[in-house]
Design a protein around this motif. Structure first.
Motif, PDB file in Angstrom:
ATOM      1  N   THR A 315       0.831  -1.199   0.000  1.00  0.00           N
ATOM      2  CA  THR A 315       0.000   0.000   0.000  1.00  0.00           C
ATOM      3  C   THR A 315       0.869   1.254   0.000  1.00  0.00           C
ATOM      4  N   GLU A 316       0.529   2.210  -0.833  1.00  0.00           N
ATOM      5  CA  GLU A 316       1.295   3.452  -0.922  1.00  0.00           C
ATOM      6  C   GLU A 316       1.054   4.324   0.305  1.00  0.00           C
ATOM      7  N   TRP A 317       1.840   5.397   0.413  1.00  0.00           N
ATOM      8  CA  TRP A 317       1.701   6.339   1.526  1.00  0.00           C
ATOM      9  C   TRP A 317       0.482   7.220   1.243  1.00  0.00           C
ATOM     10  N   ASN A 318      -0.671   6.674   1.566  1.00  0.00           N
ATOM     11  CA  ASN A 318      -1.948   7.303   1.261  1.00  0.00           C
ATOM     12  C   ASN A 318      -2.904   6.942   2.388  1.00  0.00           C
ATOM     13  N   ALA A 319      -3.393   7.917   3.109  1.00  0.00           N
ATOM     14  CA  ALA A 319      -4.153   7.649   4.334  1.00  0.00           C
ATOM     15  C   ALA A 319      -5.407   6.814   4.101  1.00  0.00           C
ATOM     16  N   PRO A 320      -6.264   7.141   3.117  1.00  0.00           N
ATOM     17  CA  PRO A 320      -7.458   6.300   2.913  1.00  0.00           C
ATOM     18  C   PRO A 320      -7.108   4.856   2.548  1.00  0.00           C
ATOM     19  N   ALA A 321      -6.077   4.681   1.721  1.00  0.00           N
ATOM     20  CA  ALA A 321      -5.689   3.327   1.323  1.00  0.00           C
ATOM     21  C   ALA A 321      -5.150   2.539   2.512  1.00  0.00           C
ATOM     22  N   ILE A 322      -4.343   3.190   3.338  1.00  0.00           N
ATOM     23  CA  ILE A 322      -3.799   2.518   4.519  1.00  0.00           C
ATOM     24  C   ILE A 322      -4.926   2.162   5.491  1.00  0.00           C
ATOM     25  N   ARG A 323      -5.856   3.093   5.692  1.00  0.00           N
ATOM     26  CA  ARG A 323      -6.977   2.813   6.587  1.00  0.00           C
ATOM     27  C   ARG A 323      -7.782   1.613   6.080  1.00  0.00           C
ATOM     28  N   THR A 324      -7.996   1.542   4.777  1.00  0.00           N
ATOM     29  CA  THR A 324      -8.780   0.447   4.214  1.00  0.00           C
ATOM     30  C   THR A 324      -8.113  -0.898   4.469  1.00  0.00           C
ATOM     31  N   VAL A 325      -6.815  -1.004   4.204  1.00  0.00           N
ATOM     32  CA  VAL A 325      -6.153  -2.297   4.357  1.00  0.00           C
ATOM     33  C   VAL A 325      -6.027  -2.670   5.827  1.00  0.00           C
ATOM     34  N   ILE A 326      -5.851  -1.696   6.712  1.00  0.00           N
ATOM     35  CA  ILE A 326      -5.836  -2.010   8.140  1.00  0.00           C
ATOM     36  C   ILE A 326      -7.199  -2.526   8.588  1.00  0.00           C
ATOM     37  N   ALA A 327      -8.251  -1.823   8.187  1.00  0.00           N
ATOM     38  CA  ALA A 327      -9.600  -2.233   8.587  1.00  0.00           C
ATOM     39  C   ALA A 327      -9.924  -3.628   8.051  1.00  0.00           C
ATOM     40  N   GLU A 328      -9.584  -3.877   6.791  1.00  0.00           N
ATOM     41  CA  GLU A 328      -9.846  -5.198   6.218  1.00  0.00           C
ATOM     42  C   GLU A 328      -9.049  -6.283   6.930  1.00  0.00           C
ATOM     43  N   SER A 329      -7.817  -5.975   7.286  1.00  0.00           N
ATOM     44  CA  SER A 329      -6.974  -6.955   7.981  1.00  0.00           C
ATOM     45  C   SER A 329      -7.528  -7.283   9.363  1.00  0.00           C
ATOM     46  N   LEU A 330      -7.959  -6.252  10.083  1.00  0.00           N
ATOM     47  CA  LEU A 330      -8.467  -6.467  11.434  1.00  0.00           C
ATOM     48  C   LEU A 330      -9.859  -7.096  11.434  1.00  0.00           C
ATOM     49  N   ARG A 331     -10.480  -7.147  10.284  1.00  0.00           N
ATOM     50  CA  ARG A 331     -11.724  -7.904  10.131  1.00  0.00           C
ATOM     51  C   ARG A 331     -11.435  -9.343   9.716  1.00  0.00           C
ATOM     52  N   ALA A 332     -10.579  -9.519   8.697  1.00  0.00           N
ATOM     53  CA  ALA A 332     -10.410 -10.829   8.074  1.00  0.00           C
ATOM     54  C   ALA A 332      -9.604 -11.805   8.932  1.00  0.00           C
ATOM     55  N   PRO A 339      -3.976 -13.667  14.296  1.00  0.00           N
ATOM     56  CA  PRO A 339      -3.598 -12.271  14.435  1.00  0.00           C
ATOM     57  C   PRO A 339      -3.376 -11.634  13.070  1.00  0.00           C
ATOM     58  N   ALA A 340      -3.626 -10.348  12.965  1.00  0.00           N
ATOM     59  CA  ALA A 340      -3.154  -9.615  11.798  1.00  0.00           C
ATOM     60  C   ALA A 340      -1.632  -9.516  11.896  1.00  0.00           C
ATOM     61  N   THR A 341      -0.972  -9.558  10.768  1.00  0.00           N
ATOM     62  CA  THR A 341       0.472  -9.317  10.752  1.00  0.00           C
ATOM     63  C   THR A 341       0.749  -8.096   9.887  1.00  0.00           C
ATOM     64  N   TRP A 342       1.844  -7.427  10.195  1.00  0.00           N
ATOM     65  CA  TRP A 342       2.178  -6.174   9.521  1.00  0.00           C
ATOM     66  C   TRP A 342       3.640  -6.214   9.113  1.00  0.00           C
ATOM     67  N   VAL A 343       3.939  -5.722   7.928  1.00  0.00           N
ATOM     68  CA  VAL A 343       5.310  -5.735   7.429  1.00  0.00           C
ATOM     69  C   VAL A 343       5.444  -4.638   6.384  1.00  0.00           C
ATOM     70  N   LEU A 344       6.619  -4.004   6.339  1.00  0.00           N
ATOM     71  CA  LEU A 344       6.881  -2.944   5.370  1.00  0.00           C
ATOM     72  C   LEU A 344       8.073  -3.236   4.467  1.00  0.00           C
ATOM     73  N   SER A 345       8.986  -4.093   4.912  1.00  0.00           N
ATOM     74  CA  SER A 345      10.173  -4.399   4.096  1.00  0.00           C
ATOM     75  C   SER A 345      10.588  -5.843   4.325  1.00  0.00           C
TER      76      SER A 345
END
Length: 566
Positions: A315-332, A339-345
């Motif tokens: 996900t790019e550095w874009n607030a709506p896009a980041i919010r969407t993927v976080i929300a979807e992750s914490l739902r799915a 657990p949701a997992t998070w990674v950037l590199s």
């Protein structure tokens, strides 16, 4: 295992016995790419003793576990992801005794150890593949791999039109002992990496044995390479990916060699193997899938325990896009008990200190080099990377860090062509730069040979001169440094129990701002990140940590902050 190891890791045993409290649900896991982490031998390639020598630095950073990329015996055609012997250490990295010592020393410090496992393919130097080449078509030896007759009058055409992830055809024709052309074998990656046939019970049993070999030594889990690629569609139908498709299959199109349903039974089987052992051993999937819902299928209760959240990473550095993927992750993910997992590199993608400032499309696996479009502005990339990490480490669940990101390392773009080693570079006729730029050995000491990576000054990829200012020693005592930021984030995350918290979205800050509150057992933390073009007025509260220094009550652009608003 030493008595010290037992005492440190058993301190959490009572908590682990409670359902839903397993260590991997909230852990911060640090990826070590062994050849680029620390070199104790002086040959310019990192090794296991080098890792052991730097464990105290990881303790001071504040991570819970490490994941080691492959260190097995290998010809190193793909940096160790071409495994010739799954039960031994390549001499480049040391010995099994060195591994056991590293594992014991890590456990003694309360650091768990996950090792990489490569089940989709082996090296062509593996004894099984060498036996297959010497055997007849249709033999048990060949049945362990994907051998097929060719098409055409004399079998001169490959069995289908599949392309390798690294470029070029995914099939190579063998030569029979009498010198005549023979069958073809499948290699989704390099020609030296033949794919196993996972419909074969012998392959299945071999990997159960490999799992137990390392579990018996005391490892805490496995990161599974190409976890979505083991099963291929029956009949091996033709398929060509679209021109701009990610090489590992993270797009929407149906690919006959990615994400097939049959992989799930393999991991249910592995889950049962791990359940034989005490200590909440974990499986983490490298599965490049287009949505978090599809990724969540890998972590249902009887399968994997974690899966890398690649939709979040990409996900790019874009607030709506980041919010969407976080929300979807914490739902799915919680919906299937994971657990949701998070990674950037990681070792396969452009480092996020550069990627978040790219201004042109850059499909996964292509890399960036001197002639790539959309070159990043280093200052912008680092500022966004620090802000993105500040967001990530506040999120409920488990997070992965890649070695060197705590130093703010960017992608190395100006590597000379003659030092590049990624198979992608060669198999695409130098059209794709590949992954060397994120794999350059990391700097420890600004004024030492190879910046402290190797006592000899050798380095298997050259380190940029500007990395002297990014070396750990240069950042150690600087409160403005990226290293200091990571330490503070990790300590504050642990103190407030954010990994097991509950996220509440906060509205009213505008579309360019990401705002949420994490409710945890040890307090509430408000997180605000400004991805817009103008400062943002903050609510009243105490700053716990910020990605950049700022004055007053306004949050600058490309900055994130944690606030205590009680």
């Amino acid at each position: 295992m030493t008595s010290t190891t037992t005492s440190v890791l058993s301190s959490t045993a009572a908590e682990s016995d409670r359902p839903g409290s397993e260590w991997w649900r909230t852990a911060v896991i640090y990826q070590i790419y062994p050849r680029s982490f620390a070199d104790a031998s002086g040959d310019g390639i990192g090794d296991l003793r080098g890792i052991t020598s730097r464990l105290d630095d990881l303790v001071s950073l504040g991570v819970d576990a490490v994941w080691l990329s492959p260190f097995y015996r290998s010809p190193q055609h793909d940096a160790g992801y071409d495994v010739a012997d799954y039960r031994d250490v390549d001499p480049l990295f040391g010995t099994l005794a060195d591994f056991d010592e590293m594992l014991a020393q890590a456990h003694a410090r309360g650091i768990r150890v996950i090792v990489d496992l490569v089940p989709n393919h082996s090296s062509d130097q593996h004894e099984w593949f060498q036996a297959a080449l010497a055997a007849e078509p249709g033999s048990p030896e060949r049945a362990r791999y994907m051998f097929r007759d060719g098409k055409g009058e004399n079998g001169e055409l490959p069995p289908n039109n599949w392309e390798s992830v690294f470029g070029g055809p995914a099939w190579t024709r063998t030569t029979d002992p009498d010198g005549t052309p023979g069958q073809w074998y499948l290699h989704l990656f390099d020609v030296s990496q033949p794919d196993f046939d996972w419909s074969n019970p012998e392959v299945q049993e071999e990997f159960r044995s490999i799992l137990r070999f390392w579990l018996d030594r005391g490892v805490d889990g496995f990161r599974v390479d190409v976890a979505h690629g083991l099963v291929k569609t029956d009949g091996l139908p033709d398929h060509l990916p679209s021109v701009d498709a990610d090489s590992m299959g993270g797009g929407e199109e149906d690919v006959p060699y990615w994400g097939q349903d049959g992989v799930h039974e393999i991991y249910r089987d592995w889950n049962r193997v791990l359940a034989e052992y005490d200590g909440d051993r974990a499986l983490c999937a490298e599965a490049w899938l287009p949505t978090v819902d599809k990724t969540a299928l890998w972590v249902r209760p009887d399968e994997m325990h974690q899966a890398f959240n690649f939709p979040y990473l990409m996900t790019e550095w874009n607030a709506p896009a980041i919010r969407t993927v976080i929300a979807e992750s914490l739902r799915a993910f919680p919906a299937v008990g994971a657990p949701a997992t998070w990674v950037l590199s990681n070792h396969d993608v452009v480092r996020h200190a550069s990627r978040l400032a790219l201004t042109a499309e850059n499909p996964q696996g292509h890399g960036i080099g001197p002639d790539s479009p959309g070159q990043p502005i280093p200052e912008v990339g680092l500022r966004r990377a620090r802000a993105a990490t500040t967001v990530m480490l506040a999120l409920p669940g488990s997070a992965y860090l890649y070695q060197g990101e705590e130093l703010g390392l960017p992608e190395v773009i100006q590597l000379p062509d003659d030092v590049r080693q990624d198979p992608t570079w060669f198999r695409t006729n130098r059209e794709r730069y590949g992954r060397d730029g994120c794999r350059v050995p990391i700097p420890w000491t600004s004024d030492a040979p190879a910046y402290g990576f190797s006592p000899s000054g050798e380095s298997w990829l050259p380190q940029p001169a500007e990395w002297a200012d990014l070396a750990r020693s240069s950042q150690e005592d600087d409160p403005e440094s990226t290293l200091w930021l990571y330490r503070t984030l990790l300590a504050t995350r642990r103190a407030h129990g954010l990994g097991s918290g509950r996220l509440e979205w906060l509205d009213g800050y505008g579309d360019d701002v990401l705002a949420f509150r994490v409710h945890a057992d040890d307090g509430e933390v408000t997180v605000i990140a400004n991805a817009g073009q103008a400062p943002v007025t903050l609510p009243a509260g105490t700053v716990l940590v910020a990605s950049e220094r700022f004055e007053g009550g306004e949050l600058p652009v490309d900055t994130a902050v944690w606030l205590s608003t009680r």
